[in-house]
Scaffold this motif. Structure first.
Motif, PDB file in Angstrom:
ATOM      1  N   ILE A 389       0.841  -1.199   0.000  1.00 49.93           N
ATOM      2  CA  ILE A 389       0.000   0.000   0.000  1.00 49.93           C
ATOM      3  C   ILE A 389       0.875   1.247   0.000  1.00 49.93           C
ATOM      4  O   ILE A 389       1.816   1.357   0.783  1.00 49.93           O
ATOM      5  N   LEU A 391       0.787   5.319   0.517  1.00 51.48           N
ATOM      6  CA  LEU A 391      -0.020   6.383   1.130  1.00 51.48           C
ATOM      7  C   LEU A 391       0.436   7.747   0.628  1.00 51.48           C
ATOM      8  O   LEU A 391       1.630   8.050   0.627  1.00 51.48           O
ATOM      9  N   SER A 419      -9.838   0.518   5.970  1.00 50.40           N
ATOM     10  CA  SER A 419      -9.559   0.541   4.537  1.00 50.40           C
ATOM     11  C   SER A 419      -8.470  -0.464   4.170  1.00 50.40           C
ATOM     12  O   SER A 419      -8.555  -1.136   3.145  1.00 50.40           O
ATOM     13  N   ILE A 420      -7.465  -0.572   5.019  1.00 51.99           N
ATOM     14  CA  ILE A 420      -6.381  -1.524   4.766  1.00 51.99           C
ATOM     15  C   ILE A 420      -6.894  -2.956   4.842  1.00 51.99           C
ATOM     16  O   ILE A 420      -6.570  -3.808   4.011  1.00 51.99           O
ATOM     17  N   ILE A 424      -8.572  -2.404   0.474  1.00 47.84           N
ATOM     18  CA  ILE A 424      -7.521  -2.707  -0.505  1.00 47.84           C
ATOM     19  C   ILE A 424      -7.243  -4.209  -0.544  1.00 47.84           C
ATOM     20  O   ILE A 424      -7.056  -4.850   0.491  1.00 47.84           O
ATOM     21  N   GLY A 439      -1.612  -1.130  -3.771  1.00 48.24           N
ATOM     22  CA  GLY A 439      -2.789  -0.317  -3.536  1.00 48.24           C
ATOM     23  C   GLY A 439      -2.434   1.117  -3.197  1.00 48.24           C
ATOM     24  O   GLY A 439      -1.301   1.414  -2.797  1.00 48.24           O
ATOM     25  N   HIS A 440      -3.400   1.998  -3.366  1.00 50.51           N
ATOM     26  CA  HIS A 440      -3.161   3.416  -3.100  1.00 50.51           C
ATOM     27  C   HIS A 440      -4.196   3.929  -2.113  1.00 50.51           C
ATOM     28  O   HIS A 440      -5.405   3.727  -2.293  1.00 50.51           O
ATOM     29  N   MET A 441      -3.735   4.589  -1.070  1.00 54.24           N
ATOM     30  CA  MET A 441      -4.616   5.227  -0.098  1.00 54.24           C
ATOM     31  C   MET A 441      -4.258   6.703  -0.024  1.00 54.24           C
ATOM     32  O   MET A 441      -3.075   7.074  -0.098  1.00 54.24           O
ATOM     33  N   SER A 457      -9.593   7.901   1.337  1.00 57.78           N
ATOM     34  CA  SER A 457     -10.020   7.192   0.129  1.00 57.78           C
ATOM     35  C   SER A 457      -9.013   6.118  -0.243  1.00 57.78           C
ATOM     36  O   SER A 457      -7.822   6.219   0.077  1.00 57.78           O
ATOM     37  N   ASP A 458      -9.501   5.081  -0.900  1.00 61.31           N
ATOM     38  CA  ASP A 458      -8.625   4.011  -1.383  1.00 61.31           C
ATOM     39  C   ASP A 458      -9.108   3.554  -2.749  1.00 61.31           C
ATOM     40  O   ASP A 458     -10.222   3.876  -3.169  1.00 61.31           O
ATOM     41  N   ASP A 459      -8.259   2.821  -3.451  1.00 63.45           N
ATOM     42  CA  ASP A 459      -8.615   2.303  -4.774  1.00 63.45           C
ATOM     43  C   ASP A 459      -8.859   0.804  -4.697  1.00 63.45           C
ATOM     44  O   ASP A 459      -8.503   0.050  -5.600  1.00 63.45           O
ATOM     45  N   GLY A 536     -13.041   1.504  -5.401  1.00 64.26           N
ATOM     46  CA  GLY A 536     -12.613   2.010  -4.110  1.00 64.26           C
ATOM     47  C   GLY A 536     -13.712   2.689  -3.319  1.00 64.26           C
ATOM     48  O   GLY A 536     -14.869   2.772  -3.746  1.00 64.26           O
TER      49      GLY A 536
END
Length: 688
Positions: A389, A391, A419-420, A424, A439-441, A457-459, A536
């Motif tokens: 991930i 951030l 979210s983690i 994701i 993943g991107h947060m 937010s996350d994808d 997301g």
């Protein structure tokens, strides 16, 4: 008998600076590229450890802290000098050491002894890493016992103040030091001389006006002496020079050179050469001493206790209330006869508002105070979940009131962990879905009117509609296949609602999201949720900038005045008979532009006598809390103005339906309505 000053008066300053340095250390450790570490970041981490060690050693009563940072800085020095390659497990150990140091600082601040077991464990791990680097095996003996801190071979074993052995050769490290101080008053000069005497043998000292020069025979480093001086004077008042003649020569000839005698500057402390020891670098207040002298004077900032700022804010609040009283009392005066008085009151009103805004800005803190702790949270949580991930943060400079910024940390932490854990996907699942395995947060903050909007937010995979719907139906909630997504997502905030298939130590216990919403509402804010399958989830938190001042609408019910938070007011109207629909003998709704809004009579909520009971003669104020809109019935609208918020619980007790109180211009008390409590009335169909 020591004649030194009491250094305990500087403890709080040291603790504050140590906490800041440890926070900076963590951020730099998390930002390090293991394959190609940045030398600037390595130097910053080393300087932070060295500064804490120097401060702890100066006071002499924080032994565990000094020993731990001593071991840490030796390892950091070897890494930055290229003598030890950096590995991921090293960063993990250094982060763990930072946690232990944080606990030690907290213990000393509370006048307690640090956890000895944690101290022994972390020191043993640091020594093991040092011996690994040196290619040595750990041998039994005093040096390998827990808590022992073996001095590096390059460092002198003498304690500060002890004289060198007669047979020891005179080296640069054993030559006397000349401490020159400028712009020093008599009181500080005496205190500085006394402190220098504690660190070694004073060979000679001179006073020339407001200048003081002290020649000192000591094993303490130049930067340690400078650090001690900076507890009494500013860094730009201190200069430490190394004399070129040995102590023996000076004593034998009975010649103490004047300030202009042969002396060379002590080794530079900003970036030591590879051959220098770790103790040759100086940090004062978290910055290299050389850079401090080149910077602006330290008087550009001042450290003030929060309680003092709160006291000023309370006094300004009282001033605003007094000013409002004067405005109300003067409203009946003849403007022709009392024009000068009225002009003065008008000027007072402008000045009071400017003063209020200026004082409130002192309490504002950047969101970076909150965001800076999440790289560590994401790193460790992602490692536990075997996920990758990245951030990113935006709007770190966005400011929020200190009282709110501390309370927002826990809710944000829960959202990030959620979210983690649930948002994701694993790298394998993301790759199978055609997404980047990493993943991107994103954490962001921005001002929007008189509020702040914080987003997490996350994808990831997004919320699973079918699973949420199935769980809701199993719990008997009023949902169906046609329930809109926006309404369905709100069920996540219901107490005990969780769709987690298994409980983890990250999240999934079903006791968090409802608490998150209650905490946000307790701060006068609300929370929104948006999600798209496979793309997301975004959680948005909307908060007021401060809880000390409120833009409100004052309304009248019977003989009572209430304040409605203006941020929740959308419009007001007088209902007509055609707009009113009855759904029972006691419950009604208001039809407004195709929307049916629940009606809540404020006089029923608070049992106010002599209120208007005819709906068509009342005023309906349309309020919005989160995604719920409803109409609040009041008798009259008084006006809009800023009010000073007074905590009701600290002065009386918690009143259902009331968030706080304020004092009006006539000196009477008005209750500030809790809009979220009224929202629950419309949602649950129960009384408060």
């Amino acid at each position: 008998m020591s004649t030194g000053v009491d250094l305990s008066q500087f403890f709080e300053t040291f603790f504050d600076e140590a906490e800041e340095l440890l926070s900076d250390m963590e951020q730099c450790l998390l930002a390090l590229d293991i394959d190609d570490p940045d030398i600037g970041q390595l130097n910053a981490i080393f300087r932070a450890a060295h500064s804490i060690k120097g401060g702890a050693g100066t006071f002499g009563c924080f032994g565990h802290l000094a020993d731990t940072t001593h071991l840490l800085e030796n390892l950091l020095d070897a890494i930055r000098q290229g003598e030890m390659p950096l590995r991921k497990d090293m960063i993990d150990l250094f982060l763990e050491t930072k946690d232990v140091l944080t606990d030690q600082v907290a213990a000393y601040r509370g006048a307690q002894e640090p956890d000895v077991a944690a101290y022994d464990r972390i020191c043993a791990q640091l020594r093991e890493l040092a011996l690994e680097q040196a290619g040595q095996a750990l041998e039994p003996g005093p040096a390998s016992m827990p808590g022992a801190t073996p001095a590096p071979a390059s460092e002198p074993s003498l304690a500060p103040g002890s004289a060198p052995a007669a047979s020891a050769p005179e080296t640069a490290a054993t030559l006397p030091l000349c401490i020159s101080l400028s712009r020093v008053n008599c009181k500080d000069a005496d205190a500085l001389a006394a402190e220098m005497a504690l660190l070694g043998q004073v060979l000679h000292q001179e006073r020339d006006g407001d200048s003081l020069s002290i020649w000192l025979d000591t094993t303490a480093s130049a930067d340690d002496l400078e650090a001690v001086c900076c507890f009494i004077v500013s860094a730009d008042q201190v200069s430490v020079m190394r004399l070129e003649l040995p102590v023996a020569a000076l004593v034998a000839k009975d010649q103490i050179p004047p300030a202009s005698a042969p002396a060379t500057p002590a080794p530079p402390v900003s970036e030591p050469a590879p051959s220098e020891s770790a103790a040759s670098e100086s940090v004062v207040s978290g910055k290299p001493a050389t850079s401090q002298k080149a910077a602006a004077p330290s008087s550009s900032t001042i450290r003030v206790g929060v309680e003092k700022v709160d006291q000023i804010i309370n006094l300004v609040g009282e001033l605003v209330i007094t000013q409002a009283m004067l405005v109300q009392r003067s409203s009946t005066l003849d403007p022709v006869l009392h024009d000068r008085l009225l002009n003065g009151i008008e000027q007072l009103e402008r000045n009071a508002r400017d003063l209020q805004e200026a004082v409130m800005s002192i309490r504002m803190m950047p969101m970076d105070y909150v965001f800076s702790r999440f790289p560590r949270v994401v790193r460790e949580s992602a490692t536990k979940m075997n996920k990758r991930i990245r951030l990113t943060t935006h709007g770190q400079a966005t400011e929020l009131d200190k009282s709110l910024i501390e309370r927002i940390i826990d809710p944000l932490t829960h959202l990030v962990r959620n979210s983690i854990d649930h948002g994701i996907e694993t790298p394998e699942a993301r790759a199978a879905a055609g997404k980047d395995p990493e993943g991107h947060m994103m954490l962001s903050a921005q001002h929007h009117g008189g509020q702040i909007v914080i987003e997490v937010s996350d994808d990831g995979a997004g919320l699973n509609r079918e699973r949420i719907l199935k769980k809701a139906m199993a719990q008997g909630m009023a949902v169906s296949e046609h329930t809109p997504d926006e309404e369905l997502w709100q069920l996540i905030f219901a107490p005990g609602f969780s769709t987690a298939e298994k409980v983890t130590d990250i999240s999934g216990r079903g006791v968090g999201m409802d608490v998150v919403r209650r905490n946000i509402q307790g701060m006068g804010g609300h929370i929104q949720l948006a999600s798209r399958p496979g793309q997301g989830t975004t959680t948005r938190i909307i908060l007021p900038l401060t809880l000390a001042i409120l833009d409100g609408m004052s309304v009248k019910v019977g003989e009572e005045t209430f304040i409605l938070p203006l941020s929740h007011v959308t419009e007001s109207m007088q209902p007509s008979a055609e707009q009113i629909r009855s759904i029972s003998d006691t419950e009604h709704v208001l039809h407004v532009r195709g929307e049916y809004l629940p009606l809540v009579a404020l006089h029923k909520v608070f049992a106010v006598d002599d209120a208007v009971t005819d709906i068509t003669r009342s005023i309906a104020v349309i309020l919005q809390a989160e995604d719920v809109r409803f109409a609040l019935l009041v008798d009259h609208l008084i006006g809009q103005h800023q009010v000073v918020v007074k905590n009701l619980e600290s002065n009386y007790r918690k009143i259902p339906g009331v968030s706080a109180a304020t004092i009006l211009g006539d000196g009477s008390v008005a209750l500030i309505v809790d809009v979220f409590a009224l929202m629950r009335v419309t949602r649950d169909k129960t009384t408060i």
